[in-house]
Design an enzyme around this catalytic site. Structure first.
Site, PDB file in Angstrom:
ATOM      1  N   CYS A 106      25.658 -13.839  -4.940  1.00 25.45           N
ATOM      2  CA  CYS A 106      26.105 -12.914  -5.973  1.00 25.45           C
ATOM      3  C   CYS A 106      26.900 -13.757  -6.941  1.00 25.45           C
ATOM      4  CB  CYS A 106      26.974 -11.786  -5.421  1.00 25.45           C
ATOM      5  SG  CYS A 106      27.623 -10.774  -6.780  1.00 25.45           S
ATOM      6  N   CYS A 109      30.303 -11.778  -8.193  1.00 25.92           N
ATOM      7  CA  CYS A 109      31.432 -11.495  -7.302  1.00 25.92           C
ATOM      8  C   CYS A 109      31.000 -11.740  -5.868  1.00 25.92           C
ATOM      9  CB  CYS A 109      31.967 -10.084  -7.521  1.00 25.92           C
ATOM     10  SG  CYS A 109      30.705  -8.804  -7.660  1.00 25.92           S
ATOM     11  N   SER A 110      30.771 -10.699  -5.095  1.00 28.10           N
ATOM     12  CA  SER A 110      30.450 -10.916  -3.690  1.00 28.10           C
ATOM     13  C   SER A 110      29.563  -9.804  -3.148  1.00 28.10           C
ATOM     14  CB  SER A 110      31.736 -10.998  -2.873  1.00 28.10           C
ATOM     15  OG  SER A 110      32.490  -9.812  -3.066  1.00 28.10           O
ATOM     16  N   CYS A 111      28.674  -9.265  -3.977  1.00 32.65           N
ATOM     17  CA  CYS A 111      27.798  -8.191  -3.519  1.00 32.65           C
ATOM     18  C   CYS A 111      26.970  -8.689  -2.334  1.00 32.65           C
ATOM     19  CB  CYS A 111      26.883  -7.728  -4.644  1.00 32.65           C
ATOM     20  SG  CYS A 111      27.819  -7.051  -6.044  1.00 32.65           S
TER      21      CYS A 111
HETATM   22 FE    FE Z   1      29.022  -9.035  -6.421  1.00 29.49          FE
END
Ligand code: FE
Length: 209
Positions: A106, A109-111
Site C-alpha cells: 500500500c 498507507c497500510s491498507c
Molecule cells: Fe493504505
C-alpha cells in the site's frame, strides 16, 4: 520530533502517542466504548490472522471450482469460508504462476486484508517498503529471500481503501494427496503478500504422518 537527544520520559513512538491521545479523546467524548475497542483489538490479535488466508489458499489448491470463484469474486469466495468484514469488503485474489510473480503493497498507507491476514506486519507499514516495492520490487524481494528468474514478470499491486489483495502462491511440489489442513500449514503470511514462498513439502512440521 526533530530532536534526537535521549528520551527518558517515553518509549512510545510518535504514532503510538497520537493513537493514545485519540483514544482518550474519543472515550472522554463518549464516541467509543473502551471495552468494545479492546474486544476488537483482541479479535485481530488473537483470532483473526494469516491462518484464515492459509485456509483460503489451501482450498484453492484442492478445489478448482473454488479457485475459479476466487478469480471471479474473491470477496464472496472468501466469505463462504467465514472470513469477511472490515478491511476485506472488496477482495481480489492474484495467482502466482511460473511466468508471473505478484506482490502487494500500500503505497499510501497500510491498507491490508484484515479478515484473511490479520493486522499488517510493521515492515509493511514502513516507508522504505512502501516506496521501494514499486521502484525496486526485485531488490525488495531479494531482501525477503525471493529471487524470481529474470524472465518472470513482476506485478506490484497497490492496495487501497477500496481493494485489498490476497496472493495465492503456487502449490508446492510433492504435496499430492495432502489434506487441506496439511496444505494450509505450508502457507506463510509472507507468501500471501507475495514477498515469500510457501514452505516446501519436506518441511518437517507440515509433512503428513
Ligand atoms: Fe493504505
Amino acid at each position: 520530533m526533530g530532536h534526537d537527544h535521549d528520551h527518558e520520559h517515553s518509549e512510545l513512538d510518535p504514532m503510538d502517542v497520537r493513537v493514545r491521545a485519540l483514544e482518550t479523546l474519543l472515550t472522554e467524548k463518549g464516541y467509543v466504548d473502551p471495552a468494545a475497542l479492546d474486544e476488537l483489538i483482541d479479535a485481530y490479535q488473537t483470532r483473526i490472522g494469516p491462518r484464515n488466508g492459509a485456509r483460503v489458499v489451501a482450498r484453492a489448491w484442492v478445489d478448482d471450482e473454488f479457485r475459479e470463484w476466487l478469480r471471479t469474486d474473491a470477496t464472496a469466495a472468501i466469505a463462504s469460508l467465514g472470513y469477511g468484514g472490515r478491511q476485506g469488503e472488496h477482495m481480489v485474489a492474484v495467482e502466482q504462476a511460473a511466468d508471473t510473480h505478484h506482490m502487494v503493497v500500500c503505497t499510501l498507507c497500510s491498507c491490508y486484508p484484515w479478515p484473511v491476514l490479520g493486522l499488517p506486519p510493521t515492515w509493511y507499514k514502513s516507508a522504505p517498503y512502501r516506496s521501494r516495492a514499486v521502484r525496486d520490487p526485485r531488490g525488495v524481494l531479494a531482501e525477503f529471500g525471493v529471487e524470481p528468474a529474470d524472465d518472470v514478470e513482476l506485478r506490484v499491486w497497490d492496495s487501497t481503501a477500496e481493494v485489498r489483495y490476497l496472493v495465492i502462491p503456487q502449490r508446492p511440489a510433492g504435496t499430492d494427496g495432502w489434506s487441506e489442513e496439511q496444505l494450509a500449514d505450508l502457507v506463510t503470511r509472507d507468501s500471501m503478500i507475495g514477498v515469500g514462498l510457501p514452505l516446501d513439502a519436506a518441511s518437517t512440521e507440515a509433512a503428513p504422518g
